[in-house]
Design an enzyme around this catalytic site. Structure first.
Site, short mmCIF file in Angstrom:
data_model
loop_
_atom_site.label_atom_id
_atom_site.label_comp_id
_atom_site.label_asym_id
_atom_site.label_seq_id
_atom_site.Cartn_x
_atom_site.Cartn_y
_atom_site.Cartn_z
N SER A 1 0.84 -1.21 0.00
CA SER A 1 0.00 0.00 0.00
C SER A 1 0.87 1.25 0.00
O SER A 1 0.57 2.23 -0.68
CB SER A 1 -0.90 0.01 1.25
OG SER A 1 -1.72 -1.14 1.25
N ARG B 1 -33.11 -27.01 -10.52
CA ARG B 1 -32.97 -27.72 -9.24
C ARG B 1 -34.29 -27.73 -8.47
O ARG B 1 -34.90 -26.68 -8.26
CB ARG B 1 -31.90 -27.03 -8.40
CG ARG B 1 -31.66 -27.66 -7.05
CD ARG B 1 -31.00 -29.00 -7.18
NE ARG B 1 -30.73 -29.61 -5.89
CZ ARG B 1 -30.34 -30.87 -5.74
NH1 ARG B 1 -30.18 -31.64 -6.80
NH2 ARG B 1 -30.11 -31.35 -4.55
N GLU C 1 -4.50 -3.31 -7.06
CA GLU C 1 -4.73 -1.98 -7.66
C GLU C 1 -5.07 -0.98 -6.56
O GLU C 1 -5.85 -0.05 -6.77
CB GLU C 1 -5.88 -2.02 -8.70
CG GLU C 1 -5.73 -3.05 -9.79
CD GLU C 1 -4.83 -2.62 -10.94
OE1 GLU C 1 -4.42 -1.46 -10.94
OE2 GLU C 1 -4.55 -3.47 -11.79
C1 LIG Z 1 -2.61 -12.17 -6.86
C2 LIG Z 1 -1.92 -10.86 -6.73
C3 LIG Z 1 -1.40 -10.26 -7.87
C4 LIG Z 1 -0.71 -9.04 -7.76
N1 LIG Z 1 -0.15 -8.50 -8.88
C5 LIG Z 1 0.65 -7.41 -8.76
C6 LIG Z 1 1.39 -6.92 -9.88
O1 LIG Z 1 1.28 -7.45 -10.99
N2 LIG Z 1 2.21 -5.86 -9.70
C7 LIG Z 1 2.36 -5.25 -8.49
O2 LIG Z 1 3.12 -4.29 -8.42
N3 LIG Z 1 1.68 -5.69 -7.39
C8 LIG Z 1 0.84 -6.76 -7.50
N4 LIG Z 1 0.16 -7.23 -6.40
C9 LIG Z 1 0.39 -6.62 -5.12
C10 LIG Z 1 -0.79 -5.83 -4.57
O3 LIG Z 1 -0.93 -4.63 -5.30
C11 LIG Z 1 -0.55 -5.60 -3.08
O4 LIG Z 1 -0.72 -6.86 -2.45
C12 LIG Z 1 -1.49 -4.57 -2.49
O5 LIG Z 1 -1.17 -3.29 -2.95
C13 LIG Z 1 -1.43 -4.55 -0.96
O6 LIG Z 1 -0.11 -4.48 -0.51
P1 LIG Z 1 0.38 -5.51 0.65
O7 LIG Z 1 0.01 -6.88 0.20
O8 LIG Z 1 1.81 -5.22 0.89
O9 LIG Z 1 -0.50 -5.17 1.89
P2 LIG Z 1 -0.18 -4.00 3.01
O10 LIG Z 1 0.10 -2.72 2.34
O11 LIG Z 1 0.83 -4.54 3.95
O12 LIG Z 1 -1.59 -3.93 3.72
C14 LIG Z 1 -2.02 -4.85 4.75
C15 LIG Z 1 -3.38 -4.37 5.23
O13 LIG Z 1 -3.27 -3.05 5.81
C16 LIG Z 1 -4.17 -2.17 5.16
N5 LIG Z 1 -3.57 -0.83 5.10
C17 LIG Z 1 -2.33 -0.49 4.70
N6 LIG Z 1 -2.14 0.84 4.77
C18 LIG Z 1 -3.31 1.37 5.22
C19 LIG Z 1 -3.78 2.67 5.50
N7 LIG Z 1 -3.00 3.75 5.31
N8 LIG Z 1 -5.02 2.84 6.00
C20 LIG Z 1 -5.84 1.76 6.15
N9 LIG Z 1 -5.47 0.50 5.89
C21 LIG Z 1 -4.23 0.30 5.42
C22 LIG Z 1 -4.37 -2.78 3.78
O14 LIG Z 1 -5.55 -2.30 3.17
C23 LIG Z 1 -4.40 -4.24 4.10
O15 LIG Z 1 -5.68 -4.61 4.54
C24 LIG Z 1 -0.58 -8.42 -6.50
C25 LIG Z 1 -1.15 -9.02 -5.37
C26 LIG Z 1 -1.81 -10.22 -5.47
C27 LIG Z 1 -2.39 -10.85 -4.23
#
Ligand SMILES: Cc1cc2nc3c(=O)[nH]c(=O)nc-3n(C[C@H](O)[C@H](O)[C@H](O)COP(=O)(O)OP(=O)(O)OC[C@H]3O[C@@H](n4cnc5c(N)ncnc54)[C@H](O)[C@@H]3O)c2cc1C
Length: 380
Positions: free
Chosen positions: A131, A266, A362
């Site tokens: 994030s 069904r 996203e």
């Molecule tokens: C199947 C899959 C495909 C993906 N494909 C890509 C890709 O092609 N390219 C790419 O770059 N990324 C990709 N991602 C990554 C994805 O964009 C990230 O997983 C996402 O942005 C969240 O980041 P994180 O997993 O590090 O969660 P974190 O940022 O660690 O968040 C953990 C939790 O805390 C919450 N949180 C964090 N900050 C805040 C805030 N300020 N206020 C409130 N809540 C907050 C989040 O909403 C979440 O619930 C992919 C992820 C998956 C699962």
């Protein structure tokens, strides 16, 4: 105000839908089992002009609006949201290249990207930054030979599969202005990949870490200017959020269509289960949810197309609303199938698994609320 699609938009939707039903839907489960979408599919999609949906016509793209593009993703995801979402990522990368790339770079890489002879992945997330994407640590250092890139990208859709990667990396200070974007081509010296991630859904798309160990990137692969990479990366996201919402919408519509058919067949307690009024109300609620989601999504797309000042919060609101609506609907569809909904043959459980991640990527749906709340507070 006119809510109707134009004849051209209807034709775009119909073309994408027909392609999806013929070439994707019959194979979606097999591709999921194989963990891979055949590379041969992409040039076929490229032939339809879907490799550069909103790339300008001067650059060889289709020059469609964002609203038009949502129709393509809605229609394709009726066949398989995982395939449709992968196409969205490629389009995000290609649009970045068209908008910010130098003429030389565009001339070199765009033709094959548009025909989808080469498929692109988007590399922003890292193990320590999701994030808070601007906290990324992957660093590129300029040398006489070009850039040397070191770091790791996490969760990369198409990692180890794609032909090229748009990589956001640090060339300057620790602020967002210290971030640049560059293209790393498959086979580059120092480029390697982690193991295949074992995921809940989107299984036909390989997801891996993408690792750079002193990876050599030619200087001419820099996208636009140094220090602008974070801005470029964010510029694609409003549209990416619309696309991912459209993928939830199309898949949920398929779920509802399957459920309507199933409930007519069904029987329980001597009658088709669609005769129970409690269940009819559930169908009505799903229809209302999807109609509302569709209108809200298309309004957000229209705002982005028309450069409205509140396009970004509207894209965020649509992403949060539509992706949650999509998951809620397919979950209900599973419930209405009873035990059969839990079986892969009925086509519902895959939708539940595939759509779940749309609330996470996203920008998570929490981050969507951050964007909306910031907008509200700023404008009160
Ligand atoms: C199947 C899959 C495909 C993906 N494909 C890509 C890709 O092609 N390219 C790419 O770059 N990324 C990709 N991602 C990554 C994805 O964009 C990230 O997983 C996402 O942005 C969240 O980041 P994180 O997993 O590090 O969660 P974190 O940022 O660690 O968040 C953990 C939790 O805390 C919450 N949180 C964090 N900050 C805040 C805030 N300020 N206020 C409130 N809540 C907050 C989040 O909403 C979440 O619930 C992919 C992820 C998956 C699962």
């Amino acid at each position: 105000m006119d809510f109707a699609l134009t004849d051209e938009q209807t034709a775009i939707f119909d073309m994408a839908h027909a392609f999806g039903q013929e070439h994707i839907a019959p194979n979606a489960r097999a591709w999921e089992a194989e963990g891979c979408i055949p590379k041969a599919l992409w040039p076929q999609i490229g032939e339809l002009g879907f490799g550069g949906l909103y790339v300008s016509e001067e650059s060889g793209g289709s020059g469609l609006s964002r609203l038009d593009a949502t129709l393509v993703f809605e229609a394709l995801s009726m066949a398989c949201p995982s395939v449709a979402a992968f196409l969205s990522i490629h389009n995000m990368c290609v649009k970045m290249i068209d908008t910010f790339g130098s003429d030389d770079l565009k001339a070199r890489v765009l033709p094959k990207a548009l025909s989808m002879e080469t498929v692109y992945s988007y590399c922003l997330t890292e193990p320590g930054s999701g994030s808070d994407a601007a906290a990324l640590k992957t660093r590129a250092t300029q040398t006489n030979e070009g850039y040397r890139l070191t770091g790791t990208k996490a969760f990369i859709s198409g990692g180890g599969y794609s032909d090229a990667y748009v990589v956001m990396c640090r060339t300057g200070d620790e602020s967002p202005r210290g971030i640049s974007a560059m293209i790393v081509e498959d086979g580059a010296e120092g480029l390697s990949f982690g193991g295949l991630e074992d995921k809940m859904g989107w299984k036909s798309q390989p997801t891996r870490q993408v690792q750079f160990d002193d990876c050599l990137v030619p200087a001419e692969n820099l996208l636009g200017e140094e220090g602008q990479g974070f801005k470029y990366a964010m510029a694609g996201l409003d549209g990416g959020r619309l696309n991912i919402s459209a993928c939830s919408l199309g898949a949920a519509q398929t779920g509802l269509n399957l459920t309507l058919d199933y409930m007519g067949e069904r029987k329980a307690f001597g009658q088709p289960i669609d005769q129970f009024q409690a269940l009819q109300f559930r169908l009505a609620d799903m229809e209302i949810t999807l109609q509302a989601a569709r209108v809200f999504l298309r309004q957000a797309a229209w705002k982005l197309d028309s450069g409205a000042h509140d396009a970004t919060p509207h894209c965020a609101m649509a992403k949060k609303f539509v992706t949650e609506a999509g998951s809620e609907v397919v979950d209900q569809c599973l419930q209405l199938h009873g035990g059969y909904g839990y079986l892969a043959d009925y086509g519902i459980e895959k939708l539940v698994r595939d759509l779940r991640v749309h609330q996470i990527l996203e920008g998570t749906n929490e981050i969507m609320r951050v964007i909306v709340a910031r907008h509200l507070l700023k404008n009160r």
